[in-house]
Each structure stands twice: as C-alpha cells, then as structure tokens.
Design a protein around this motif. Structure first.
Motif, PDB file in Angstrom:
ATOM      1  N   MET A 133       8.264 -10.090 -10.821  1.00  0.00           N
ATOM      2  CA  MET A 133       7.060  -9.370 -10.421  1.00  0.00           C
ATOM      3  C   MET A 133       6.948  -9.303  -8.902  1.00  0.00           C
ATOM      4  SD  MET A 133       4.523  -7.787 -11.927  1.00  0.00           S
ATOM      5  CE  MET A 133       3.743  -8.446 -13.405  1.00  0.00           C
ATOM      6  N   ILE A 134       7.209 -10.433  -8.256  1.00  0.00           N
ATOM      7  CA  ILE A 134       7.161 -10.486  -6.792  1.00  0.00           C
ATOM      8  C   ILE A 134       8.226  -9.576  -6.187  1.00  0.00           C
ATOM      9  CG2 ILE A 134       7.553 -11.980  -4.792  1.00  0.00           C
ATOM     10  CD1 ILE A 134       4.834 -12.368  -6.095  1.00  0.00           C
ATOM     11  N   ALA A 135       9.441  -9.647  -6.729  1.00  0.00           N
ATOM     12  CA  ALA A 135      10.534  -8.818  -6.206  1.00  0.00           C
ATOM     13  C   ALA A 135      10.231  -7.338  -6.381  1.00  0.00           C
ATOM     14  CB  ALA A 135      11.837  -9.180  -6.918  1.00  0.00           C
ATOM     15  N   SER A 136       9.596  -6.970  -7.492  1.00  0.00           N
ATOM     16  CA  SER A 136       9.294  -5.551  -7.724  1.00  0.00           C
ATOM     17  C   SER A 136       8.263  -5.028  -6.714  1.00  0.00           C
ATOM     18  CB  SER A 136       8.796  -5.344  -9.156  1.00  0.00           C
ATOM     19  OG  SER A 136       7.493  -5.867  -9.363  1.00  0.00           O
ATOM     20  N   ILE A 137       7.292  -5.865  -6.352  1.00  0.00           N
ATOM     21  CA  ILE A 137       6.297  -5.450  -5.355  1.00  0.00           C
ATOM     22  C   ILE A 137       6.959  -5.255  -3.992  1.00  0.00           C
ATOM     23  CG2 ILE A 137       4.196  -6.104  -4.133  1.00  0.00           C
ATOM     24  CD1 ILE A 137       3.439  -7.754  -6.627  1.00  0.00           C
ATOM     25  N   LYS A 138       7.812  -6.214  -3.623  1.00  0.00           N
ATOM     26  CA  LYS A 138       8.504  -6.090  -2.337  1.00  0.00           C
ATOM     27  C   LYS A 138       9.382  -4.843  -2.298  1.00  0.00           C
ATOM     28  CE  LYS A 138       8.779 -11.030  -1.143  1.00  0.00           C
ATOM     29  NZ  LYS A 138       9.695 -12.153  -0.832  1.00  0.00           N
ATOM     30  N   ALA A 139      10.102  -4.586  -3.375  1.00  0.00           N
ATOM     31  CA  ALA A 139      10.974  -3.411  -3.422  1.00  0.00           C
ATOM     32  C   ALA A 139      10.161  -2.137  -3.324  1.00  0.00           C
ATOM     33  CB  ALA A 139      11.806  -3.431  -4.709  1.00  0.00           C
ATOM     34  N   ALA A 140       9.043  -2.082  -4.048  1.00  0.00           N
ATOM     35  CA  ALA A 140       8.196  -0.890  -3.992  1.00  0.00           C
ATOM     36  C   ALA A 140       7.662  -0.672  -2.582  1.00  0.00           C
ATOM     37  CB  ALA A 140       7.045  -1.026  -4.987  1.00  0.00           C
ATOM     38  N   ALA A 141       7.256  -1.746  -1.927  1.00  0.00           N
ATOM     39  CA  ALA A 141       6.732  -1.616  -0.563  1.00  0.00           C
ATOM     40  C   ALA A 141       7.805  -1.099   0.388  1.00  0.00           C
ATOM     41  CB  ALA A 141       6.199  -2.967  -0.088  1.00  0.00           C
ATOM     42  N   ARG A 142       9.017  -1.601   0.256  1.00  0.00           N
ATOM     43  CA  ARG A 142      10.093  -1.151   1.145  1.00  0.00           C
ATOM     44  C   ARG A 142      10.412   0.327   0.929  1.00  0.00           C
ATOM     45  NH1 ARG A 142      11.915  -6.695   0.329  1.00  0.00           N
ATOM     46  NH2 ARG A 142      11.723  -7.742   2.353  1.00  0.00           N
ATOM     47  N   VAL A 143      10.405   0.755  -0.324  1.00  0.00           N
ATOM     48  CA  VAL A 143      10.652   2.172  -0.604  1.00  0.00           C
ATOM     49  C   VAL A 143       9.521   3.022  -0.018  1.00  0.00           C
ATOM     50  CG1 VAL A 143      10.840   3.910  -2.432  1.00  0.00           C
ATOM     51  CG2 VAL A 143      12.049   1.730  -2.659  1.00  0.00           C
ATOM     52  N   HIS A 144       8.298   2.562  -0.182  1.00  0.00           N
ATOM     53  CA  HIS A 144       7.161   3.295   0.391  1.00  0.00           C
ATOM     54  C   HIS A 144       7.306   3.445   1.902  1.00  0.00           C
ATOM     55  CE1 HIS A 144       4.332   4.315  -2.725  1.00  0.00           C
ATOM     56  NE2 HIS A 144       4.154   3.078  -3.149  1.00  0.00           N
ATOM     57  N   PHE A 145       7.559   2.341   2.597  1.00  0.00           N
ATOM     58  CA  PHE A 145       7.656   2.427   4.057  1.00  0.00           C
ATOM     59  C   PHE A 145       8.821   3.309   4.478  1.00  0.00           C
ATOM     60  CE2 PHE A 145       5.072  -1.600   4.196  1.00  0.00           C
ATOM     61  CZ  PHE A 145       4.033  -1.089   4.966  1.00  0.00           C
ATOM     62  N   ALA A 146       9.930   3.237   3.748  1.00  0.00           N
ATOM     63  CA  ALA A 146      11.068   4.097   4.077  1.00  0.00           C
ATOM     64  C   ALA A 146      10.736   5.557   3.838  1.00  0.00           C
ATOM     65  CB  ALA A 146      12.284   3.698   3.240  1.00  0.00           C
ATOM     66  N   GLY A 147       9.823   5.823   2.895  1.00  0.00           N
ATOM     67  CA  GLY A 147       9.420   7.194   2.601  1.00  0.00           C
ATOM     68  C   GLY A 147       8.366   7.733   3.540  1.00  0.00           C
ATOM     69  N   GLY A 148       7.874   6.883   4.456  1.00  0.00           N
ATOM     70  CA  GLY A 148       6.912   7.358   5.450  1.00  0.00           C
ATOM     71  C   GLY A 148       5.522   6.787   5.340  1.00  0.00           C
ATOM     72  N   ALA A 149       5.326   5.765   4.486  1.00  0.00           N
ATOM     73  CA  ALA A 149       3.995   5.174   4.344  1.00  0.00           C
ATOM     74  C   ALA A 149       3.602   4.417   5.606  1.00  0.00           C
ATOM     75  CB  ALA A 149       3.968   4.226   3.148  1.00  0.00           C
ATOM     76  N   LYS A 150       2.290   4.384   5.876  1.00  0.00           N
ATOM     77  CA  LYS A 150       1.821   3.616   7.033  1.00  0.00           C
ATOM     78  C   LYS A 150       1.131   2.317   6.622  1.00  0.00           C
ATOM     79  CE  LYS A 150      -2.597   6.050   7.760  1.00  0.00           C
ATOM     80  NZ  LYS A 150      -3.393   6.795   8.763  1.00  0.00           N
ATOM     81  N   LYS A 151       0.784   2.167   5.347  1.00  0.00           N
ATOM     82  CA  LYS A 151       0.273   0.900   4.828  1.00  0.00           C
ATOM     83  C   LYS A 151       0.452   0.882   3.314  1.00  0.00           C
ATOM     84  CE  LYS A 151      -4.010   1.418   6.243  1.00  0.00           C
ATOM     85  NZ  LYS A 151      -5.476   1.222   6.435  1.00  0.00           N
ATOM     86  N   VAL A 152       0.559  -0.324   2.758  1.00  0.00           N
ATOM     87  CA  VAL A 152       0.756  -0.490   1.320  1.00  0.00           C
ATOM     88  C   VAL A 152      -0.292  -1.469   0.798  1.00  0.00           C
ATOM     89  CG1 VAL A 152       2.302  -1.334  -0.497  1.00  0.00           C
ATOM     90  CG2 VAL A 152       3.241  -0.029   1.435  1.00  0.00           C
TER      91      VAL A 152
END
Length: 521
Positions: free
Chosen positions: A398-417
């Motif tokens: 569960m922890i790893a999935s949150i971290k992975a999702a956050a990294r994909v978001h930031f790489a896609g241009g997100a400014k906060k998660v």
C-alpha cells in the motif's frame, strides 16, 4: 413499474409491483441467485443448453432510461446498502451493485483476463489444474467477443489519463491502455452511475436479455433467505419478495429446482450459506475475504485536467503488477466532484474551499494491491459484518503504491499530491514523497479505502477440507449447488475481476451440462 412496462424498456422482469398473491411456488431446472456477472452468464449458458432457468435478484429493476448520471443518487438507486456497505471499522467502503445486472451496471468497464501467474498459483496451491490459461482461453475469447471488449483507442484516453501516461513515459515505466467492455463509448464519464446510453455491455443489456429470449424468467425485489437441501443434495431456495418502496414483504417464494447457482457476490453468497447452515464442513465459508483495497491518489496540476470529462478509465500502470515487483497496479481514474470531495483531506475551511475551487486541475490515480485473504464475512447476531483490515504483509504494498502514484503524478506535471489518508498529508514536491508517505502508520482509520472487488469467501479448491467448492464449481458438501461469482476465487487476482467471473461462470456452466445426466436426473 410492472412487467409490461419493463418488457417495453427491453427486459421482461417480474417485480414486487406485479405480485398479488402472498405465496408463490415456482419450478425450474435451475434457479440462479443473483443477476450480475456470474448469475447472468450462467443463466444464459444454461438456458442456451435447453434448461428452464429462474433468476432471483434482491435488488430492483432499473432500466437505463432511469439512470440519472448523478453519482450520489446512483448510490441510493443502484448500490448495496445505498453505497454505505462498509467494514466494521468504517474505513473501507465495499461497493457492490444491487440491481438487475448487479455490479456490471455500475463498474468502470475495465476488462482484464486473469493473469497467468495467478492461475499458476491456483494450480499449484489449490489443485486447480483444470484452470490453465489454455483451458480458459476459449472462455475469455468468447466473452470478449460477445461484450465488445477492446483496447482503448486514442479518443477514449481523456486528459486525466494523458497526464498519467506522460508521467510514465518520462519515468520510463510500463503503461497500457485499458481494455473495456463497451461499444462506441459516449465518453460521458458516468460509468459508476450506470450507462444511460447502453454503450457499456453490462449484463443488463447483454446476457440477461439473451437469457430471457431463451425462456429464462427474472424476478427482481426477491431476497433469497435459504438454500434448501435434502440428503446432501440441493432442492431449491426460499425467498421473499420485498416492496422496494415500503420495505414490506409482499410474498413468500419457494423455487423447486434440480440445481442451484449462487452468484449473489462475495459478501452475500457466504452470508446466505451461513444462514442456510450448509456447505461449510471446511469451515471456510465467509473466510479468506480479499477486496483489492483501493486508494484514490489525487494531484493538482498547473493546467486544466477536467477529470470528469471523457472515458472514465483510459490507461493503467503495470510496472509493479507482478507480486515479485510489488504486487500493485495503478489505474488512471477520472472522477467527478462528489468523488473528489471524499477521497482526500486537503484541510478544512479555506484549504478545502481552494481544493474544491481547483477541481478542474485535479487528476486521479487508483491503486489496486494484491491483498492477502485475511478478511471474513459473517453474521453478528442478525447483522452483516465485514471484518477486514490491511494485513501487516500488505501494508508495504500500500505504501509503495502511494509513492509510485505520487512519482508518476509529479513526472506528469503535478504541483502537489494529496495522500489518501484520514489525517491530512500533502506532498509539495517529489523530494518529499518518502518522508511524507513513510510517516503513515498502520492501523484502523488510516486510509480512505474503497473496494469494488470483493472476492474469495467461498474458495474453490480440490481439497474439501480447505475449500468450499470443487474444481467444477460445485459445493463439496452439497450436490447440485454451484457458485459462479467472485467468492470462489482462491486468492485475490490483483486486477478488476469481471472477466474472470464471466469466464469461470461460462466454464462452470459447461461443467454442469457435462454432468447433466446426474444433475438433472
């Protein structure tokens, strides 16, 4: 709405409003309990084989002309417990359809075959050598053709999915377009509220009408209370027809049948068996509950995303799908204002108002983990109880999935998660991911979890001491009693389960007919 009106809308259904007598006794070769993925397929396949079939559905008949495309209203109209079915701790919503067509009416159309590595586990650990990829191939192929299952084309990948795809490309990780059971998607994004245009190939518009055309009879508003059995062999079911408007009983129903197919879902099927006090010499009925507890990881982007526009689900991330690589999948999932207001904790007062004001700039990503079967469904006095919490062995995924999702978001241009925890956590930059997420401690009321995928509570296996049903889907203890819903999964399957249920229901129907001389004697 009476049967004549129901038939005019495309499906002949007997409803509470059609019933005048207080006692009904019906007879059929097969009675099917539940009209979702497992029940509808079994009803059609057995009717196609020439058997008389009665389908009993506890929920109402709601034709697509009555779908509101309002998620809050759809929860009351189409979902079990009006969308409030939850575990005993209240931190996991277990969402199931409760209507003619079941969860297929309200799911997101996602259509995965069972992963080969899951089938290999089932063969090795549960004696299911019959369920090889080669043996199931024709069943998968058949349902895929019948339900228009195809990989999303570019026009079916909305802006929410596009930013996730861009993040994956920048990180060099694997992603794929979803396969979905939909024909000429209208791109409304209202899959979870029922498809008003009938483009989603749910059981409401496919297998159930096909079964009715072959003579099957469907009863809505009909709650099965007992599976009947004598001398180790089922003889039918008892049920009550409940007026959905008043909640009062209109009729008692007995269905005498040579075979009973249970397909009420992985919560209701074990509860029915427990209430009937049958099929549980293994002690496993209701045990081994898994559900792919899901989190919606929402991020705010610089540019407008409008996550509610276009197809609900466009692409997914399978980089970490195999258990040896993490055992989780990320699904780019659009959402409307109702969902987005519930899945994150941006704060109260002005922070919450700012969050809601910027909804058009948000994108969502759903995590699915390959959870261990640690939960239990049971009666607590006269009340349904879902005992489930994230296992210690699943917390790292569960922890790893949150971290992975956050990294994909930031790489896609997100400014906060926004981290989907009950306590407020917001990740402001990629360098803060580990520190913020590692601060999460396991325990009740930690995550904002949702499950659309209950499974595993009537496990299939060759050994009657450890499984409820045999490799043919027949209960070890009770002859002619079959199960065709996700409760028979020996383990969680990590992916959306509807295609697995379709295929297994079709397979089990063939096994019933292969033994027709015994079953229908």
């Amino acid at each position: 709405m009476g049967e004549k009106i129901a038939a005019a809308s495309g499906l002949a259904v007997t409803q509470a409003a059609d019933v005048a007598q207080a006692q009904l006794t019906l007879t059929a070769d097969v009675v099917v309990v539940g009209s979702g993925a497992g029940g509808a397929v079994a009803a059609y396949e057995l009717a196609r084989a020439g058997k008389s079939v009665i389908v009993l559905e506890a929920g109402p008949y709601v034709p697509s002309s009555e779908f509101t495309e309002d998620f809050a209203k759809a929860m009351e109209q189409l979902y079990q417990d009006k969308g409030a079915q939850a575990n005993k701790d209240g931190d996991l919503l277990v969402l199931q359809g409760r209507c003619v067509g079941g969860s297929t009416v309200v799911n997101g159309c996602v259509s995965f075959r069972t992963p080969d590595y899951i089938l290999e586990d089932w063969q090795r650990d549960y004696g299911l050598g019959n369920l090889t990829p080669a043996a199931l191939e024709p069943y998968f192929a058949k349902v895929e053709e019948r339900l228009g299952i195809h990989s999303n084309e570019e026009y079916e990948i909305n802006r929410n999915s596009s930013v996730i795809r861009e993040g994956c490309k920048k990180l060099g990780i694997s992603w794929k377009p979803f396969q979905r059971n939909i024909r000429e998607c209208a791109l409304t994004g209202h899959c979870l509220s029922g498809c008003a245009s009938d483009r989603k190939q749910s059981m409401l518009v496919t297998y159930l009408p096909w079964a009715v055309a072959l003579g099957a009879k469907i009863y809505a508003d009909t709650h099965v209370t007992q599976v009947l059995a004598e001398n180790g062999k089922t003889t039918g079911v008892r049920a009550e027809i409940i007026d959905p408007k008043t909640g009062t009983k209109k009729a008692d129903v007995t269905v005498n049948a040579k075979a009973v197919v249970l397909a009420a879902g992985a919560v209701q099927t074990p509860l029915l068996l427990q209430k009937s006090a049958i099929a549980n010499s293994s002690g496993q009925v209701g045990k081994n509950f898994a559900c792919h507890p899901s989190l919606m990881v929402v991020a705010e982007y610089e540019e407008d995303v409008h996550p509610w526009r276009g197809a609900l689900l466009g692409v997914y991330v399978d980089e970490w799908a195999h258990p040896s690589k993490g055992g989780f999948i990320l699904e780019a999932g659009g959402a409307g204002p109702v969902e987005l207001s519930a899945v994150a904790n941006p704060g109260v007062g002005q922070p919450f108002m700012d969050y809601m004001a910027n909804l058009k700039k948000h994108a969502g990503m759903v995590t699915l983990i390959h959870d261990h079967n640690v939960g239990e469904i049971r009666w607590d006095a006269d009340k349904k109880r879902i005992d489930y919490q994230i296992a210690d062995s699943d917390f790292p995924a569960m922890i790893a999935s949150i971290k992975a999702a956050a990294r994909v978001h930031f790489a896609g241009g997100a400014k906060k998660v926004y981290v989907p925890t009950v306590a407020q956590r917001v990740i402001q930059c990629v360098d803060d991911i580990d520190a913020v997420v590692d601060s999460i401690e396991p325990g009740p009321q930690t995550f904002r979890m949702v499950s659309y995928h209950p499974q595993g509570t009537c496990r299939m296996g060759a050994d009657a001491k450890t499984a409820v049903v045999n490799p043919d889907g027949e209960c070890h203890d009770v002859k002619n009693l079959f199960i065709t819903d996700a409760s028979l999964f020996p383990t969680s399957i990590i992916v959306n389960p509807q295609v697995t249920v379709y295929a297994l229901a079709s397979y089990i129907s063939d096994r019933i007919m292969a033994n027709a001389e015994r079953v229908f004697a």
